[in-house]
Enzyme design. Sequence first.
Site, PDB file in Angstrom:
ATOM      1  N   TYR A 131      -7.705   2.911   4.796  1.00 17.86           N
ATOM      2  CA  TYR A 131      -6.207   2.457   4.857  1.00 17.86           C
ATOM      3  C   TYR A 131      -6.245   1.162   5.498  1.00 17.86           C
ATOM      4  O   TYR A 131      -5.722   0.134   4.981  1.00 17.86           O
ATOM      5  CB  TYR A 131      -5.238   3.458   5.456  1.00 17.86           C
ATOM      6  N   VAL A 163       0.822  -1.228  -0.148  1.00 15.34           N
ATOM      7  CA  VAL A 163      -0.031  -0.127   0.142  1.00 15.34           C
ATOM      8  C   VAL A 163       0.827   1.272   0.063  1.00 15.34           C
ATOM      9  O   VAL A 163       0.616   2.148  -0.584  1.00 15.34           O
ATOM     10  CB  VAL A 163      -0.993  -0.014   1.194  1.00 15.34           C
ATOM     11  N   GLU A 164       1.884   1.210   0.907  1.00 20.38           N
ATOM     12  CA  GLU A 164       2.778   2.606   1.007  1.00 20.38           C
ATOM     13  C   GLU A 164       3.595   2.709  -0.073  1.00 20.38           C
ATOM     14  O   GLU A 164       3.558   3.965  -0.783  1.00 20.38           O
ATOM     15  CB  GLU A 164       3.870   2.488   2.149  1.00 20.38           C
ATOM     16  N   THR A 165       4.130   1.846  -0.797  1.00 26.44           N
ATOM     17  CA  THR A 165       5.303   2.160  -2.058  1.00 26.44           C
ATOM     18  C   THR A 165       5.402   1.133  -3.041  1.00 26.44           C
ATOM     19  O   THR A 165       6.240   1.087  -3.904  1.00 26.44           O
ATOM     20  CB  THR A 165       6.647   2.283  -1.306  1.00 26.44           C
TER      21      THR A 165
END
Length: 335
Positions: free
Chosen positions: A310, A122-124
């Site tokens: 999220y 999800v982040e990167t």
Amino acid sequence: MPMSRCLVAVLAVCAFVAPWTMAHAETHPGEAALVREVAADTGKDPAKLTALLDGAQKQQSILDAISRPAESKPWKDYRPIFVTPERIQDGIAFYRAHRALIDATAKKYDVAPQYLIAILGVETRYGHITGKYKVLDALVTLAFYYPPRAKFFRKELKTLLELPDSKLAGPLDTLTGSYAGAQGWGQFMPSSIKAYAVDADHDGHIDLHDSLPDILASVANYFHQHGWKPGGEVAAQAQAQPGANVLKYRAKPPRRTLEQYEALGYAPLQRMKPDTAANLLTLQSEHGPQHWFTFQNFYVITRYNRSPLYAMAVRQIADAIAHGVDDPAAVEAAP
């Protein structure tokens, strides 16, 4: 009574800082006060600190980006951004490529391995998109030019300036990250680097950009320190009975039990212990309201990012990765 050595040292630093900051015109509003604080707390050279801040640029694109976060979207629009077949398949491939390290890290910190992977996804996108902004530009812009959250970002900027070199991936003026100043595969803010980042490869240096052991251990330690329950559920779908009370999601540790929720008109779709503590989350899907019970581990994910959207995206990606990693039919993708 003679002054303590500590007080003498502080006064000496202040005596050195004051003439410098008074003689130097501020490039950014509030810069001089921040330099004084950091120099007094750490003994760092105020001239070098000022030069770092002078070199940072206010970026309008950062102010624009923070004003339209994805988390402001409803679930039906948010989910397609993050919970995609490509992200899931990349996560499965990443797990297969690094399974020994991922499983060993998860076991050491008592967390579920698929959640470490999902966070990075999800982040990167598993390290592929770590951010194009200079971290100093991001934090200076938000600390000095974004009043709604200036207090928070000023604290993060101060922490960044105070971090030892051993906790940074490189010189301060070369670090890149998100528009909010988060760094590395796991997008750690400076305060998280200070509190939770781990030198897992034991090279005397924490590198959240290029050391996979450090990256995984840091995310795992973050979850562990925030109260992850080994083997615990994250979320379970709920069914609302006709006339059920409308309940607002509580962004706090769960306290109300499933038995109490049943009295209010909500029941889990799977068999669960009646005394299990939960929160109730209602999401707006394409087909109408969707109800979920969320548990302690869901709350832990919201310590990483406060948005329940999220946390739900992380949960769904993690679940898909866990089911697909041992499925020979799952399509491989490049890690």
